[in-house]
Motif scaffolding. Sequence first.
Motif, PDB file in Angstrom:
ATOM      1  N   GLN A 247       0.852  -1.185   0.000  1.00  0.00           N
ATOM      2  CA  GLN A 247       0.000   0.000   0.000  1.00  0.00           C
ATOM      3  C   GLN A 247       0.892   1.240   0.000  1.00  0.00           C
ATOM      4  OE1 GLN A 247      -2.316  -1.192   3.568  1.00  0.00           O
ATOM      5  NE2 GLN A 247      -4.130  -1.054   2.267  1.00  0.00           N
ATOM      6  N   TRP A 248       1.851   1.244  -0.898  1.00  0.00           N
ATOM      7  CA  TRP A 248       2.838   2.322  -0.921  1.00  0.00           C
ATOM      8  C   TRP A 248       2.210   3.655  -1.288  1.00  0.00           C
ATOM      9  CZ3 TRP A 248       7.078   1.694   1.548  1.00  0.00           C
ATOM     10  CH2 TRP A 248       7.659   0.424   1.666  1.00  0.00           C
ATOM     11  N   ASN A 249       1.070   3.637  -1.917  1.00  0.00           N
ATOM     12  CA  ASN A 249       0.420   4.915  -2.208  1.00  0.00           C
ATOM     13  C   ASN A 249       0.027   5.621  -0.914  1.00  0.00           C
ATOM     14  OD1 ASN A 249      -1.357   2.730  -1.809  1.00  0.00           O
ATOM     15  ND2 ASN A 249      -3.060   3.867  -2.719  1.00  0.00           N
ATOM     16  N   PHE A 250      -0.461   4.876   0.075  1.00  0.00           N
ATOM     17  CA  PHE A 250      -0.814   5.477   1.362  1.00  0.00           C
ATOM     18  C   PHE A 250       0.429   5.860   2.158  1.00  0.00           C
ATOM     19  CE2 PHE A 250      -4.752   2.692   0.922  1.00  0.00           C
ATOM     20  CZ  PHE A 250      -5.512   3.745   0.407  1.00  0.00           C
ATOM     21  N   VAL A 251       1.461   5.023   2.091  1.00  0.00           N
ATOM     22  CA  VAL A 251       2.701   5.339   2.801  1.00  0.00           C
ATOM     23  C   VAL A 251       3.312   6.630   2.258  1.00  0.00           C
ATOM     24  CG1 VAL A 251       5.039   4.545   3.337  1.00  0.00           C
ATOM     25  CG2 VAL A 251       3.145   2.908   3.305  1.00  0.00           C
ATOM     26  N   MET A 252       3.341   6.780   0.947  1.00  0.00           N
ATOM     27  CA  MET A 252       3.927   7.980   0.350  1.00  0.00           C
ATOM     28  C   MET A 252       3.062   9.219   0.606  1.00  0.00           C
ATOM     29  SD  MET A 252       6.820   7.173  -0.855  1.00  0.00           S
ATOM     30  CE  MET A 252       6.993   5.935   0.434  1.00  0.00           C
ATOM     31  N   ALA A 253       1.749   9.025   0.694  1.00  0.00           N
ATOM     32  CA  ALA A 253       0.888  10.148   1.074  1.00  0.00           C
ATOM     33  C   ALA A 253       1.227  10.611   2.491  1.00  0.00           C
ATOM     34  CB  ALA A 253      -0.583   9.745   0.983  1.00  0.00           C
ATOM     35  N   ALA A 254       1.473   9.655   3.395  1.00  0.00           N
ATOM     36  CA  ALA A 254       1.881  10.007   4.758  1.00  0.00           C
ATOM     37  C   ALA A 254       3.229  10.709   4.759  1.00  0.00           C
ATOM     38  CB  ALA A 254       1.933   8.747   5.623  1.00  0.00           C
ATOM     39  N   VAL A 255       4.149  10.242   3.924  1.00  0.00           N
ATOM     40  CA  VAL A 255       5.473  10.867   3.842  1.00  0.00           C
ATOM     41  C   VAL A 255       5.364  12.313   3.369  1.00  0.00           C
ATOM     42  CG1 VAL A 255       7.662  10.827   2.580  1.00  0.00           C
ATOM     43  CG2 VAL A 255       6.724   8.709   3.524  1.00  0.00           C
ATOM     44  N   MET A 256       4.565  12.567   2.360  1.00  0.00           N
ATOM     45  CA  MET A 256       4.423  13.926   1.837  1.00  0.00           C
ATOM     46  C   MET A 256       3.776  14.849   2.871  1.00  0.00           C
ATOM     47  SD  MET A 256       5.877  13.730  -1.027  1.00  0.00           S
ATOM     48  CE  MET A 256       5.542  15.426  -1.498  1.00  0.00           C
ATOM     49  N   LEU A 257       2.772  14.363   3.577  1.00  0.00           N
ATOM     50  CA  LEU A 257       2.139  15.186   4.604  1.00  0.00           C
ATOM     51  C   LEU A 257       3.092  15.429   5.771  1.00  0.00           C
ATOM     52  CD1 LEU A 257      -1.422  13.584   4.617  1.00  0.00           C
ATOM     53  CD2 LEU A 257      -0.827  15.889   3.863  1.00  0.00           C
ATOM     54  N   ALA A 258       3.909  14.449   6.124  1.00  0.00           N
ATOM     55  CA  ALA A 258       4.872  14.617   7.212  1.00  0.00           C
ATOM     56  C   ALA A 258       5.973  15.605   6.851  1.00  0.00           C
ATOM     57  CB  ALA A 258       5.490  13.262   7.572  1.00  0.00           C
ATOM     58  N   MET A 259       6.233  15.758   5.564  1.00  0.00           N
ATOM     59  CA  MET A 259       7.293  16.661   5.137  1.00  0.00           C
ATOM     60  C   MET A 259       6.848  18.124   5.129  1.00  0.00           C
ATOM     61  SD  MET A 259       9.432  16.423   1.560  1.00  0.00           S
ATOM     62  CE  MET A 259       8.005  16.991   0.623  1.00  0.00           C
ATOM     63  N   LEU A 260       5.538  18.372   5.061  1.00  0.00           N
ATOM     64  CA  LEU A 260       5.049  19.739   4.892  1.00  0.00           C
ATOM     65  C   LEU A 260       5.384  20.672   6.062  1.00  0.00           C
ATOM     66  CD1 LEU A 260       1.569  19.311   3.163  1.00  0.00           C
ATOM     67  CD2 LEU A 260       3.683  20.226   2.192  1.00  0.00           C
ATOM     68  N   PRO A 261       5.119  20.313   7.330  1.00  0.00           N
ATOM     69  CA  PRO A 261       5.391  21.265   8.416  1.00  0.00           C
ATOM     70  C   PRO A 261       6.843  21.736   8.493  1.00  0.00           C
ATOM     71  CG  PRO A 261       3.923  19.553   9.180  1.00  0.00           C
ATOM     72  CD  PRO A 261       4.389  19.133   7.829  1.00  0.00           C
ATOM     73  N   PRO A 262       7.864  20.847   8.457  1.00  0.00           N
ATOM     74  CA  PRO A 262       9.241  21.357   8.467  1.00  0.00           C
ATOM     75  C   PRO A 262       9.557  22.258   7.275  1.00  0.00           C
ATOM     76  CG  PRO A 262       9.215  19.013   8.942  1.00  0.00           C
ATOM     77  CD  PRO A 262       7.842  19.366   8.491  1.00  0.00           C
ATOM     78  N   VAL A 263       9.051  21.890   6.101  1.00  0.00           N
ATOM     79  CA  VAL A 263       9.302  22.715   4.917  1.00  0.00           C
ATOM     80  C   VAL A 263       8.673  24.097   5.082  1.00  0.00           C
ATOM     81  CG1 VAL A 263       8.788  22.961   2.457  1.00  0.00           C
ATOM     82  CG2 VAL A 263       9.580  20.768   3.355  1.00  0.00           C
ATOM     83  N   LEU A 264       7.457  24.158   5.603  1.00  0.00           N
ATOM     84  CA  LEU A 264       6.796  25.449   5.818  1.00  0.00           C
ATOM     85  C   LEU A 264       7.545  26.291   6.839  1.00  0.00           C
ATOM     86  CD1 LEU A 264       3.023  24.393   5.826  1.00  0.00           C
ATOM     87  CD2 LEU A 264       4.264  25.632   4.037  1.00  0.00           C
ATOM     88  N   VAL A 265       8.049  25.662   7.895  1.00  0.00           N
ATOM     89  CA  VAL A 265       8.811  26.404   8.901  1.00  0.00           C
ATOM     90  C   VAL A 265      10.070  27.007   8.285  1.00  0.00           C
ATOM     91  CG1 VAL A 265      10.197  26.147  11.004  1.00  0.00           C
ATOM     92  CG2 VAL A 265       7.913  25.158  10.888  1.00  0.00           C
ATOM     93  N   VAL A 266      10.768  26.215   7.477  1.00  0.00           N
ATOM     94  CA  VAL A 266      11.990  26.723   6.836  1.00  0.00           C
ATOM     95  C   VAL A 266      11.668  27.860   5.870  1.00  0.00           C
ATOM     96  CG1 VAL A 266      13.871  26.126   5.266  1.00  0.00           C
ATOM     97  CG2 VAL A 266      13.240  24.546   7.091  1.00  0.00           C
ATOM     98  N   ILE A 267      10.603  27.712   5.083  1.00  0.00           N
ATOM     99  CA  ILE A 267      10.250  28.744   4.101  1.00  0.00           C
ATOM    100  C   ILE A 267       9.824  30.035   4.800  1.00  0.00           C
ATOM    101  CG2 ILE A 267       8.585  29.370   2.314  1.00  0.00           C
ATOM    102  CD1 ILE A 267       8.611  26.460   1.421  1.00  0.00           C
ATOM    103  N   LEU A 268       8.970  29.919   5.810  1.00  0.00           N
ATOM    104  CA  LEU A 268       8.449  31.108   6.479  1.00  0.00           C
ATOM    105  C   LEU A 268       9.522  31.846   7.279  1.00  0.00           C
ATOM    106  CD1 LEU A 268       4.990  29.759   7.721  1.00  0.00           C
ATOM    107  CD2 LEU A 268       5.440  31.268   5.784  1.00  0.00           C
ATOM    108  N   MET A 269      10.520  31.119   7.768  1.00  0.00           N
ATOM    109  CA  MET A 269      11.549  31.737   8.606  1.00  0.00           C
ATOM    110  C   MET A 269      12.896  31.782   7.904  1.00  0.00           C
ATOM    111  SD  MET A 269      10.565  30.193  12.357  1.00  0.00           S
ATOM    112  CE  MET A 269      11.494  31.491  13.168  1.00  0.00           C
ATOM    113  N   GLN A 270      12.872  31.684   6.579  1.00  0.00           N
ATOM    114  CA  GLN A 270      14.123  31.595   5.840  1.00  0.00           C
ATOM    115  C   GLN A 270      14.997  32.829   6.018  1.00  0.00           C
ATOM    116  OE1 GLN A 270      13.611  31.199   1.624  1.00  0.00           O
ATOM    117  NE2 GLN A 270      15.757  30.773   1.223  1.00  0.00           N
ATOM    118  N   ARG A 271      14.399  34.005   5.925  1.00  0.00           N
ATOM    119  CA  ARG A 271      15.190  35.245   6.010  1.00  0.00           C
ATOM    120  C   ARG A 271      15.873  35.370   7.368  1.00  0.00           C
ATOM    121  NH1 ARG A 271      14.235  40.347   7.784  1.00  0.00           N
ATOM    122  NH2 ARG A 271      12.096  39.784   8.341  1.00  0.00           N
ATOM    123  N   LEU A 272      15.102  35.170   8.444  1.00  0.00           N
ATOM    124  CA  LEU A 272      15.682  35.252   9.782  1.00  0.00           C
ATOM    125  C   LEU A 272      16.662  34.110  10.024  1.00  0.00           C
ATOM    126  CD1 LEU A 272      12.543  36.243  11.898  1.00  0.00           C
ATOM    127  CD2 LEU A 272      14.474  37.696  11.293  1.00  0.00           C
TER     128      LEU A 272
END
Length: 282
Positions: A247-272
């Motif tokens: 069921q790798w489609n569900f596993v990869m969906a979980a991986v993509m959702l798990a990656m979003l919060p750290p990526v958003l934190v880095v993008i939003l606070m990139q300048r600082l």
Amino acid sequence: MVENRPFLAFLTHLVLILGVVIVVFPVYLAFIASTHGPGDFMRGLVPLLPGPHMIENYSFMLNEGISSAGAPPLSIMLLNSLVMAILIAVGKIIISILSAYAIVFFKFPFRLLAFWIIFITLMLPVEVRIIPTFKVVSDLGMLNSYPGLIIPLIASATATFLFRQFFLTVPDELMEAARVDGAGPMKFFRDILLPLSRTNIAALFVILFIYGWVQYLWPLLVTTDSRYYTVVMGIKRLAATADSEPQWNFVMAAVMLAMLPPVLVVILMQRLFVKGLVETEK
């Protein structure tokens, strides 16, 4: 001075593009996998274009999850990871900045010894002292709880060291001027040092948030209740289930959702974040 040669500029950009492709391509494949059905991976060929099941897969993982994996819906695990990462980052920054402030600006016996004792703890991460730490948490009844997930990871010798190094660059005249104006220790800390440390705090928050988000071993040990599972633990359980029932489609969906919060934190606070890493003078 670097010469502006067209060939060197082309070569530099080519290397950068190749590096980006190498890093991004596996993430792209994970995203593609999260948009297909499970049967698409039984044909022996990995599709390279998005499929029609993206909304279905993501909503299923957020609201229901794979019950056979013994993990709750992904929304619960994402919330647990978010609470854990934020509180670890904030707690580490508060403890580190206060301890560095005390070591630098207060004169008391053995203050350098206290700093070096803190610094030596860099050699003793949680993985090294895992058994005594687990024993203490267990004896205090903090298994399967947010305090048990957060408190053992909340001290940070690295952040204390970085804040101490920055505080040592603050001119003594600034402290003396604040004292002449009638500012006490806490007012000096709140009104002068904290604003000056803003970029350092932002850079450390990004690093420590990601540190808390990707924790796997400690949450695995102290949580047996699925209500406190973190998203990294959940992905491991989903992947183990996928070995027997693909069921790798569900596993990869979980991986993509798990990656979003750290990526958003880095993008939003990139300048600082960048300013906090490269600035040497405030």
